[in-house]
Write an enzyme that holds these catalytic residues in place. Structure first.
Site, PDB file in Angstrom:
ATOM      1  N   ASN A  23      18.046  64.724  27.441  1.00 54.67           N
ATOM      2  CA  ASN A  23      16.895  65.173  26.660  1.00 54.67           C
ATOM      3  C   ASN A  23      15.832  65.861  27.495  1.00 54.67           C
ATOM      4  O   ASN A  23      14.961  66.537  26.948  1.00 54.67           O
ATOM      5  CB  ASN A  23      16.305  64.005  25.861  1.00 54.67           C
ATOM      6  CG  ASN A  23      17.262  63.560  24.755  1.00 54.67           C
ATOM      7  OD1 ASN A  23      18.226  64.273  24.438  1.00 54.67           O
ATOM      8  ND2 ASN A  23      17.020  62.404  24.197  1.00 54.67           N
ATOM      9  N   ASP A 308      16.220  55.350  20.993  1.00 55.17           N
ATOM     10  CA  ASP A 308      17.556  55.742  21.469  1.00 55.17           C
ATOM     11  C   ASP A 308      18.296  54.588  22.134  1.00 55.17           C
ATOM     12  O   ASP A 308      19.463  54.746  22.496  1.00 55.17           O
ATOM     13  CB  ASP A 308      17.459  56.912  22.457  1.00 55.17           C
ATOM     14  CG  ASP A 308      16.993  58.176  21.773  1.00 55.17           C
ATOM     15  OD1 ASP A 308      16.622  59.126  22.474  1.00 55.17           O
ATOM     16  OD2 ASP A 308      16.969  58.196  20.526  1.00 55.17           O
ATOM     17  N   ARG A 400      28.507  63.939  23.481  1.00 57.62           N
ATOM     18  CA  ARG A 400      27.270  64.727  23.465  1.00 57.62           C
ATOM     19  C   ARG A 400      26.274  64.192  24.487  1.00 57.62           C
ATOM     20  O   ARG A 400      25.455  64.920  25.005  1.00 57.62           O
ATOM     21  CB  ARG A 400      26.627  64.664  22.075  1.00 57.62           C
ATOM     22  CG  ARG A 400      27.415  65.340  20.988  1.00 57.62           C
ATOM     23  CD  ARG A 400      26.614  65.448  19.720  1.00 57.62           C
ATOM     24  NE  ARG A 400      25.328  66.118  19.953  1.00 57.62           N
ATOM     25  CZ  ARG A 400      24.456  66.356  18.973  1.00 57.62           C
ATOM     26  NH1 ARG A 400      24.702  65.957  17.745  1.00 57.62           N
ATOM     27  NH2 ARG A 400      23.317  66.968  19.216  1.00 57.62           N
TER      28      ARG A 400
HETATM   29  C1  EPZ Z   1      13.804  63.582  20.575  1.00 54.94           C
HETATM   30  O1  EPZ Z   1      14.106  64.078  19.279  1.00 54.94           O
HETATM   31  C2  EPZ Z   1      15.127  63.185  21.194  1.00 54.94           C
HETATM   32  N1  EPZ Z   1      16.012  64.345  21.281  1.00 54.94           N
HETATM   33  C3  EPZ Z   1      15.785  62.101  20.331  1.00 54.94           C
HETATM   34  O2  EPZ Z   1      16.985  61.699  21.002  1.00 54.94           O
HETATM   35  C4  EPZ Z   1      14.841  60.905  20.262  1.00 54.94           C
HETATM   36  O3  EPZ Z   1      15.413  59.920  19.415  1.00 54.94           O
HETATM   37  C5  EPZ Z   1      13.493  61.355  19.691  1.00 54.94           C
HETATM   38  O4  EPZ Z   1      12.952  62.423  20.498  1.00 54.94           O
HETATM   39  C6  EPZ Z   1      12.464  60.224  19.650  1.00 54.94           C
HETATM   40  O5  EPZ Z   1      12.277  59.720  20.934  1.00 54.94           O
HETATM   41  C7  EPZ Z   1      15.801  65.243  22.265  1.00 54.94           C
HETATM   42  O6  EPZ Z   1      14.904  65.117  23.081  1.00 54.94           O
HETATM   43  C8  EPZ Z   1      16.754  66.404  22.320  1.00 54.94           C
HETATM   44  P1  EPZ Z   1      10.644  63.521  17.414  1.00 54.94           P
HETATM   45  P2  EPZ Z   1      12.964  64.819  18.417  1.00 54.94           P
HETATM   46  O7  EPZ Z   1      10.179  64.873  17.076  1.00 54.94           O
HETATM   47  O8  EPZ Z   1      12.093  65.586  19.309  1.00 54.94           O
HETATM   48  C9  EPZ Z   1       9.453  63.117  12.862  1.00 54.94           C
HETATM   49  C10 EPZ Z   1      19.244  61.208  21.215  1.00 54.94           C
HETATM   50  O9  EPZ Z   1      19.919  60.273  20.757  1.00 54.94           O
HETATM   51  N2  EPZ Z   1       9.124  64.548  12.940  1.00 54.94           N
HETATM   52  O10 EPZ Z   1       9.911  62.737  18.460  1.00 54.94           O
HETATM   53  O11 EPZ Z   1      13.630  65.525  17.288  1.00 54.94           O
HETATM   54  C11 EPZ Z   1      10.946  62.858  12.998  1.00 54.94           C
HETATM   55  O12 EPZ Z   1      11.590  62.987  11.736  1.00 54.94           O
HETATM   56  C12 EPZ Z   1      18.239  61.905  20.333  1.00 54.94           C
HETATM   57  O13 EPZ Z   1      19.324  61.627  22.398  1.00 54.94           O
HETATM   58  C13 EPZ Z   1       8.510  65.152  11.851  1.00 54.94           C
HETATM   59  O14 EPZ Z   1       8.249  64.522  10.834  1.00 54.94           O
HETATM   60  O15 EPZ Z   1      12.176  63.564  17.838  1.00 54.94           O
HETATM   61  C14 EPZ Z   1      10.979  61.440  13.516  1.00 54.94           C
HETATM   62  O16 EPZ Z   1      10.855  60.561  12.422  1.00 54.94           O
HETATM   63  C15 EPZ Z   1      18.268  61.395  18.906  1.00 54.94           C
HETATM   64  N3  EPZ Z   1       8.207  66.473  11.934  1.00 54.94           N
HETATM   65  C16 EPZ Z   1       9.734  61.348  14.393  1.00 54.94           C
HETATM   66  O17 EPZ Z   1       8.893  62.440  13.989  1.00 54.94           O
HETATM   67  C17 EPZ Z   1       8.470  67.216  13.064  1.00 54.94           C
HETATM   68  O18 EPZ Z   1       8.151  68.411  13.082  1.00 54.94           O
HETATM   69  C18 EPZ Z   1      10.004  61.489  15.884  1.00 54.94           C
HETATM   70  O19 EPZ Z   1      10.755  62.676  16.066  1.00 54.94           O
HETATM   71  C19 EPZ Z   1       9.097  66.576  14.160  1.00 54.94           C
HETATM   72  C20 EPZ Z   1       9.404  65.245  14.084  1.00 54.94           C
END
Ligand code: EPZ
Length: 421
Positions: A23, A308, A400
């Site tokens: 990540n 995670d 992945r």
């Molecule tokens: C990152 O995803 C990671 N992926 C995820 O890891 C990780 O679970 C997540 O952060 C939380 O730590 C990468 O870094 C590539 P968020 P990301 O935006 O950035 C909501 C793995 O297994 N949200 O922090 O997509 C979202 O729905 C993966 O390696 C909105 O509502 O996560 C979630 O409920 C899975 N609107 C929360 O925020 C937005 O525009 C946190 O999501 C963005 C997010």
């Protein structure tokens, strides 16, 4: 599709090297779009997601060369010939959306497919878009794509994230490095992957302060240079493998492991009866005595307990002494590993965002199916100590995020092999 066959029961003893963070790498790679000079990443993980990001960057006209068996990524985006991130790639990996900010900042225009749905939740990108608009971009959503434009370039702004988002913070951070004026990101994510990205951008000439705290300040500059940067250790791979000796018994050392990357996780391991000690080469883990204790877990943004690692922790708690309650507060559907663990004899009740796990003496091997990246590895962990054979199907999910999992665990005594169908 490949499967993984595990014969449970062996104690694990030995050494596991921890790779660079998936990540972090998935955020560092799009940073090459911010500069016309070469950006080289070392300690890169060898994963299918990295290959997907490579394909995406190459489709935009960037050069990405994988060296030293994939551990080094030499990149250069001297000429960005194409500013459209196509649906066929973006739908495979949500992190593709991280090219939006850098493309807007460098070229003043970007067309990026919306990522679409995901197994663990809706995962909208509204915060990414709101941050880009705050920086002066005009956006139009049409036919499943975001058409973004920043005539005259992006302008610094104050943006207060309504909720903590790792990806939206990364997109905004990269975009702000080339915006005119000062940007302040409030309620920013604090994950180590963000700190690593900020450190790389700073080496490229960006002027950033406050990474790792909730407020990040960026003074825009006219251009960024190239650099060489080592990808930070993968705290999720680390935490995942730390659970292997916790579940099986034995003692394993994790090369490159850092306690500051897994603080909240180690507090829960300690409460469960797992000892974690620092060594010169990383971290060493072993069970303090027999059965582990039940503990409660609530997932939260860093420095809280990582979402995670929730599925993997559940695998440990399935055979703990007592009842554990796990609350998943980041994603709305991240208990898909529970029905598979139940097939192995686990006692788990899921209600909404809460899973109650009543520990049993032993799990039993079964045929189970991986549904997403972290769920797949939780099944492997559960299988390591289960009686009999477990076959985990659809392990493309696993590939992945975990390089050569059967080699790393097999080297410590696990009976685990990949079966190609
Ligand atoms: C990152 O995803 C990671 N992926 C995820 O890891 C990780 O679970 C997540 O952060 C939380 O730590 C990468 O870094 C590539 P968020 P990301 O935006 O950035 C909501 C793995 O297994 N949200 O922090 O997509 C979202 O729905 C993966 O390696 C909105 O509502 O996560 C979630 O409920 C899975 N609107 C929360 O925020 C937005 O525009 C946190 O999501 C963005 C997010």
């Amino acid at each position: 599709m490949d499967s993984i066959l595990v014969r449970g029961g062996a104690e694990l003893n030995g050494v596991i090297p921890i790779a660079g963070a998936k990540n972090a790498c998935l955020a560092l790679m799009p940073a090459t779009l911010l500069s016309d000079e070469p950006l080289t990443l070392t300690n890169a993980p060898r994963l299918s997601d990295i290959k997907t990001m490579t394909q995406l960057l190459q489709s935009l006209g960037a050069e990405v060369t994988s060296l030293q068996d994939g551990k080094v990524l030499a990149m250069s985006s001297h000429d960005l010939s194409n500013l459209t991130a196509d649906y066929d790639i973006v739908r495979k990996m949500r992190a593709s959306f991280l090219v939006l900010g850098p493309m807007l900042a460098r070229a003043g225009r970007a067309v990026v497919s919306l990522p679409g749905g995901c197994a663990i939740g809706a995962r909208p990108v509204d915060l990414h878009l709101k941050a880009m608009e705050a920086l002066g971009a005009t956006l139009e959503l049409r036919d499943g794509y975001v058409y973004a434009e920043a005539k005259g370039g992006l302008k610094g702004a104050v943006f207060d994230f309504p909720l903590v988002s790792v990806g939206a913070t990364e997109n905004a951070l990269m975009a702000a490095t080339l915006a005119k004026g000062t940007t302040e990101l409030r309620n920013a994510a604090r994950e180590p992957e963000i700190v690593d990205l900020a450190r790389c951008l700073r080496k490229m000439g960006a002027r950033i302060e406050g990474e790792g705290t909730s407020t990040i300040t960026i003074e825009g500059v006219d251009r960024l240079t190239g650099t060489t940067h080592p990808v930070v250790t993968d705290r999720i791979e680390l935490g995942t493998y730390m659970l292997a000796p916790a579940i099986c018994g034995g003692e394993v050392e994790f090369l490159g492991g850092r306690i500051d990357l897994v603080g909240a996780f180690c507090e829960k391991l300690d409460a469960a009866g797992i000892s974690v000690s620092e060594t010169e080469r990383g971290l060493k883990v072993k069970r303090k005595n027999g059965r582990v204790n039940a503990v409660d877990v609530i997932t939260a943004p860093f420095p809280g307990f990582p979402t995670d690692l929730q599925a993997q922790m559940m695998a440990l708690l399935c055979t703990a002494e007592g009842v554990s309650v796990l609350e998943e507060r980041i994603f709305e559907n991240r208990f898909m590993h529970a029905p598979e663990l139940i097939r192995m004899g686990a006692k788990i009740d899921v209600h909404g965002g809460q899973a109650t796990v009543t520990g049993v003496e032993k799990l039993r091997g079964a045929r189970v199916m991986a549904t997403d990246l972290r769920a797949s590895v939780s099944l492997i962990l559960a299988a390591l100590a289960a009686e009999g054979e477990t076959v985990v199907s659809r392990v493309y999910h696993l590939d992945r995020g975990y390089e050569r999992v059967e080699e790393k665990l097999g080297a410590c005594g696990a009976s685990i092999e990949r079966v190609s169908s």
